[in-house]
Design a protein around this motif. Structure first.
Motif, PDB file in Angstrom:
ATOM      1  N   VAL A 159       0.835  -1.191   0.000  1.00  0.00           N
ATOM      2  CA  VAL A 159       0.000   0.000   0.000  1.00  0.00           C
ATOM      3  C   VAL A 159       0.872   1.244   0.000  1.00  0.00           C
ATOM      4  O   VAL A 159       1.740   1.395   0.836  1.00  0.00           O
ATOM      5  CB  VAL A 159      -0.939   0.033   1.229  1.00  0.00           C
ATOM      6  CG1 VAL A 159      -2.219  -0.691   0.943  1.00  0.00           C
ATOM      7  CG2 VAL A 159      -0.281  -0.544   2.455  1.00  0.00           C
ATOM      8  N   GLY A 160       0.628   2.105  -0.967  1.00  0.00           N
ATOM      9  CA  GLY A 160       1.273   3.405  -0.979  1.00  0.00           C
ATOM     10  C   GLY A 160       2.732   3.380  -1.352  1.00  0.00           C
ATOM     11  O   GLY A 160       3.381   2.345  -1.400  1.00  0.00           O
ATOM     12  N   LEU A 161       3.241   4.563  -1.629  1.00  0.00           N
ATOM     13  CA  LEU A 161       4.631   4.671  -2.020  1.00  0.00           C
ATOM     14  C   LEU A 161       5.580   4.448  -0.857  1.00  0.00           C
ATOM     15  O   LEU A 161       6.758   4.261  -1.054  1.00  0.00           O
ATOM     16  CB  LEU A 161       4.883   6.054  -2.626  1.00  0.00           C
ATOM     17  CG  LEU A 161       4.127   6.341  -3.932  1.00  0.00           C
ATOM     18  CD1 LEU A 161       4.412   7.751  -4.391  1.00  0.00           C
ATOM     19  CD2 LEU A 161       4.524   5.352  -4.998  1.00  0.00           C
ATOM     20  N   GLY A 162       5.052   4.519   0.355  1.00  0.00           N
ATOM     21  CA  GLY A 162       5.902   4.277   1.510  1.00  0.00           C
ATOM     22  C   GLY A 162       6.554   2.920   1.458  1.00  0.00           C
ATOM     23  O   GLY A 162       7.675   2.730   1.876  1.00  0.00           O
ATOM     24  N   GLY A 163       5.833   1.957   0.937  1.00  0.00           N
ATOM     25  CA  GLY A 163       6.430   0.668   0.677  1.00  0.00           C
ATOM     26  C   GLY A 163       6.489  -0.280   1.837  1.00  0.00           C
ATOM     27  O   GLY A 163       7.242  -1.254   1.789  1.00  0.00           O
ATOM     28  N   PHE A 215       2.953   9.110   5.577  1.00  0.00           N
ATOM     29  CA  PHE A 215       2.672  10.275   4.740  1.00  0.00           C
ATOM     30  C   PHE A 215       2.343   9.905   3.293  1.00  0.00           C
ATOM     31  O   PHE A 215       2.055  10.783   2.485  1.00  0.00           O
ATOM     32  CB  PHE A 215       3.866  11.235   4.761  1.00  0.00           C
ATOM     33  CG  PHE A 215       4.112  11.880   6.098  1.00  0.00           C
ATOM     34  CD1 PHE A 215       3.191  12.764   6.637  1.00  0.00           C
ATOM     35  CD2 PHE A 215       5.257  11.591   6.825  1.00  0.00           C
ATOM     36  CE1 PHE A 215       3.411  13.363   7.873  1.00  0.00           C
ATOM     37  CE2 PHE A 215       5.491  12.182   8.060  1.00  0.00           C
ATOM     38  CZ  PHE A 215       4.563  13.076   8.590  1.00  0.00           C
ATOM     39  N   GLN A 216       2.423   8.606   2.976  1.00  0.00           N
ATOM     40  CA  GLN A 216       2.168   8.124   1.620  1.00  0.00           C
ATOM     41  C   GLN A 216       3.050   8.834   0.603  1.00  0.00           C
ATOM     42  O   GLN A 216       2.589   9.324  -0.438  1.00  0.00           O
ATOM     43  CB  GLN A 216       0.692   8.271   1.275  1.00  0.00           C
ATOM     44  CG  GLN A 216      -0.219   7.294   2.008  1.00  0.00           C
ATOM     45  CD  GLN A 216       0.048   5.842   1.603  1.00  0.00           C
ATOM     46  OE1 GLN A 216      -0.302   5.423   0.493  1.00  0.00           O
ATOM     47  NE2 GLN A 216       0.673   5.087   2.476  1.00  0.00           N
ATOM     48  N   VAL A 217       4.342   8.902   0.917  1.00  0.00           N
ATOM     49  CA  VAL A 217       5.320   9.487   0.008  1.00  0.00           C
ATOM     50  C   VAL A 217       6.371   8.440  -0.329  1.00  0.00           C
ATOM     51  O   VAL A 217       6.472   7.398   0.329  1.00  0.00           O
ATOM     52  CB  VAL A 217       5.995  10.727   0.637  1.00  0.00           C
ATOM     53  CG1 VAL A 217       4.970  11.826   0.878  1.00  0.00           C
ATOM     54  CG2 VAL A 217       6.726  10.374   1.933  1.00  0.00           C
ATOM     55  N   ASP A 218       7.140   8.717  -1.326  1.00  0.00           N
ATOM     56  CA  ASP A 218       8.204   7.803  -1.721  1.00  0.00           C
ATOM     57  C   ASP A 218       9.244   7.723  -0.623  1.00  0.00           C
ATOM     58  O   ASP A 218       9.671   8.749  -0.077  1.00  0.00           O
ATOM     59  CB  ASP A 218       8.849   8.286  -3.027  1.00  0.00           C
ATOM     60  CG  ASP A 218       9.675   7.192  -3.680  1.00  0.00           C
ATOM     61  OD1 ASP A 218      10.586   6.667  -3.005  1.00  0.00           O
ATOM     62  OD2 ASP A 218       9.413   6.857  -4.845  1.00  0.00           O
TER      63      ASP A 218
END
Length: 796
Positions: free
Chosen positions: A30-34, A518-521
């Motif tokens: 889920v999400g770019l957080g990985g 934060f759903q960021v890379d």
């Protein structure tokens, strides 16, 4: 538990990249957080290229000196006289100090007193530091330290566990955990057996040796750069020996080249000595140990000598058991009290011990003080009960796996440990059943037996052994952590936490956790060095709790900032909280979409604090040592391994042909790192039980003191066929970070399957009628001796 087909898929699944959004090990990314997705170690590129900066790689500071110490040449004695005149006159020497030059505390014992920073009137092991030298170069400091003239009054040395037990020589008092009436249960059982096992110690053999640099500061303080698993303890002890406040000592730890427990407490002495010399000279001082000095002067995994008496029925079920674990602690307490406690806690491993008495002795010997090592006493405790399983099986003429299954936790109400903690959410029966099927254990067991019937010289063995390992520091106050998170106005994130990165991927995992919030890379999150001025009063990175503790603390800090951003968006754009979403490097506010960087700038202009600390403490845990009852562990990590070996009965040489592992890591935060940890832990555990032999002579001198005389596993020692899988769809039922489970220590004990398989192969020499005595490490010599002993017993 998933089907065999699913497990085999997990075994062969390719590592996912951080842009792949497929399912990994049974959970959706889920999400770019990985979180849940494989991502390479944050320092891997720099490490491969040789660009990663370790303490010894730091550019020399102006006027930097180098330290060395003069070492005791006897195991036990009073110091009659010390002549350091030649040392002081030696080329390049700037300063020489003894314990009399220490302005503050002279004892740096981490828990209990007994560890002088430099010898105080007597020496208690060969290699104990007596004085310290600061010189203009590494070589000159070492040469000068050898010029001292020291006279001793030799005292009798205790050099064996049996001698320590006879003389009641202990670093801490004995302790017993008890449930029920074990003596009566054993006496009334249908069968009784007793035995003993010597479990060898282990050198940490980290790639980066012990090293610290101390730099005096303008305010009378000290900056320390150290390879340590416990920066806050280094800060405290340096402050104490210098007799200055803690706020004048800064400890910086960016990365270690391995630790394995050897840098939990035993990094501190070298930092303290460097600081003492820096304080005297008012110049920076670096102290790094050469490999041989490191092996002589730093503690190892505790060797143990354990014994048992067990009563059991015709099915092999244990009715009563007495276990005594005797740890060789060396000369001082160090962490031995807790280490022997954990050996006692884990004396059950995966098995229900109804009527049980477990006693632990902390034996004081005149050797280097042994210390933390991956598993922290747990492996040494488990070895006894795994030996018992094999002994019962041979006595009854059964497959050891059958005996292990009969005694597993999980049958009816058999779910309480001998220290009265309930084994909740126990999935070991399912793990064993799945691994038994996926590894083709039964077919291979039959094939091994047939092979042994048709071969008189080469023999095969196979074993499946489980692991149940408690996760938490057994000292309650250590189960806490802090973190610091900043968001900058370009949308990048700075992360600092109290954990130490020693190659295990802790920084990578914690960065993934922050990115997930934060759903960021994750590449926008930079994790800095562990520093005592950023995150104070941190616990050691140990007990497999690095991600559990620091991940939760970092999550808490990120959630605080996230809530501020949500509140600000609601006020500025007149939307409800549920209309604010963090998604795909963006923040969506009602109908508007902002990049994360753009909204960070807007929030800054709106005077929103974009920095926060976070804190976490592990819930539920407690233990009353007076009653021997409690819940010392938040949860248990479980797994199992099957190993098949081939031995040569004429030479004792052997080969690990194949190992299959199934490990429960909950919802994996990073499957690639977790699998790497499992593989490395298993190989290290196999090395402990087979090749890594510590040898002291009759004077107490360590003979296995360099890589030429101490054999760690090489690539040829790895299984020819090595299969590792994570249990799919197995979220931790306790509220851990993203429902993951610890992975640092538990797989280490999977190496027990190799030792048990070697015993199985040796037992086949007598058609499995005789159970061999095979102490560890099970070197080829010991395997050969076991073969000859079994042959002799079979002929009687």
């Amino acid at each position: 538990m998933r089907s065999l087909i699913d497990v085999k898929k997990a075994q062969t699944q390719k590592i996912q990249t951080n842009t792949d959004k497929s399912v990994v090990n049974g959970q959706k990314n889920v999400g770019l957080g990985g979180v849940g997705r494989s991502k390479k170690h944050e320092s891997s590129d720099k490490q491969v290229a040789g660009e990663a900066i370790y303490v010894d790689d730091r550019p020399a500071l102006r006027g930097e000196l180098h330290a060395a110490v003069g070492q005791s040449t006897i195991a036990h004695g009073n110091i009659k006289s010390i002549d350091l005149s030649a040392v002081k006159a030696a080329e390049g020497v700037v300063a020489v100090i003894t314990v009399e030059d220490v302005p503050g505390h002279t004892d740096i014992g981490p828990v209990f007193p007994g560890d002088p920073v430099l010898a105080i009137g007597k020496v208690e092991f060969i290699g104990q530091p007596i004085f310290a030298v600061a010189a203009t170069s590494y070589d000159l400091a070492r040469k000068a330290a050898k010029l001292a003239k020291i006279e001793y009054q030799e005292l009798e040395a205790v050099l064996t566990v049996k001698d320590a037990l006879t003389k009641q020589s202990f670093v801490r008092p004995p302790f017993t955990m008890k449930r029920g009436d074990s003596a009566s249960a054993i006496a009334s059982a249908q069968h009784q057996l007793s035995g003993e096992i010597q479990v060898g110690g282990q050198e940490h053999m980290y790639l980066e040796g012990q090293v610290s640099t101390a730099e005096p500061t303008e305010d009378g303080g000290m900056s320390i750069y150290t390879s340590s698993q416990h920066p806050s303890e280094v800060q405290k002890l340096v402050a104490e020996v210098l007799d200055i406040p803690l706020n004048k000592v800064l400890v910086d730890m960016r990365r270690m080249g391995g630790g394995f427990g050897g840098k939990e407490t035993q990094a501190a002495p070298w930092a303290c000595i460097a600081a003492l010399l820096a304080n005297v000279t008012k110049r920076p001082v670096k102290f790094k140990l050469g490999r041989m000095d490191d092996m002589i002067m730093t503690g190892k995994r505790h060797p143990f000598e354990n014994n048992y008496t067990v009563g059991f029925d015709n099915e092999g079920q244990i009715k009563g058991i007495n276990i005594e674990v005797n740890g060789n602690c060396g000369y001082s307490p160090d962490l031995s009290d807790a280490i022997v406690d954990r050996a006692m806690f884990h004396s059950d491993n995966a098995y229900f011990l109804d009527q049980a008495t477990v006693t632990g002795n902390r034996c004081k010997l005149n050797t280097v003080s042994h210390t933390a090592y991956r598993g922290f006493g747990g492996p040494q405790g488990m070895m006894t009960i795994e030996m018992v399983m094999d002994e019962i099986a041979r006595h009854l003429g059964k497959d050891p796996l059958e005996i292990r299954k009969v005694n597993l936790y999980g049958h009816e109400d058999r779910n309480e440990t001998h220290y009265h903690q309930e084994v909740e959410h126990n999935n070991l029966p399912e793990i064993i059943a799945t691994l038994e099927q996926s590894s083709d254990y039964q077919a291979r067991r039959k094939a091994v037996t047939e092979f042994n019937e048709n071969n008189s010289i080469l023999k095969k063995g196979i074993a499946l052994t489980p692991v149940k390992f408690g996760i938490s520091f057994t000292v309650q106050h250590l189960n806490q952590a802090g973190a610091l998170v900043h968001i900058y106005t370009d949308g990048t994130i700075h992360l600092s936490h109290g954990g130490s990165e020693m190659g295990q991927g802790l920084n990578t995992k914690v960065a993934q956790i922050v990115a997930e919030e934060f759903q960021v890379d994750v590449d926008t999150v930079a994790c800095s060095a562990a520093r005592t001025d950023k995150v104070p009063n941190s616990s050691p990175t140990a007990a497999s709790s690095g991600t559990d503790l620091n991940g939760k603390a970092a999550e808490a800090a990120a959630k605080t900032i996230k809530q501020r951003l949500i509140d600000f968006a609601c006020e500025k754009y007149q939307v409800k909280a549920e209309q604010v979403k963090f998604e795909n490097n963006n923040i969506i506010v009602g109908e508007q979409t902002f990049s994360f960087a753009e909204f960070s700038q807007i929030a800054y202009m709106g005077r929103v604090s974009l920095s926060s600390t976070g804190f976490y403490k592990t819930p539920k845990i407690h233990f009353d040592r007076a009653t021997g009852k409690g819940r010392p562990f938040f949860y248990y990590a479980t797994g199992a391994s099957v190993s098949e070996v081939l031995i040569d009965t004429l030479t004792g040489e052997y080969k690990n042909l194949r190992t299959d592992i199934l490990q429960d890591v909950g919802h994996s935060i990073n499957p690639a790192i977790d699998i790497g940890q499992i593989e490395g832990a298993f190989i290290q555990g196999q090395g402990w039980l087979t090749t890594e032999e510590l040898v002291w002579n009759e004077q107490g001198r360590l003979l296995s003191n360099n890589p030429a005389t101490y054999k760690i596993p090489a690539i040829n020692d790895a299984p020819e066929d090595f299969r590792v899988a994570l249990v799919p769809d197995a979220p931790n039922r306790e509220h851990t970070i993203y429902n993951s489970k610890a992975v640092g220590e538990p797989p280490f004990m999977l190496g027990m399957s190799v030792w048990s398989a070697l015993k199985d192969a040796v037992a086949s020499v007598s058609n499995y009628k005789v159970s061999p005595q095979l102490d560890t490490p099970a070197t080829p010599e010991r395997v050969l001796w076991a073969v000859e002993s079994v042959k002799a017993q079979a002929q009687d």
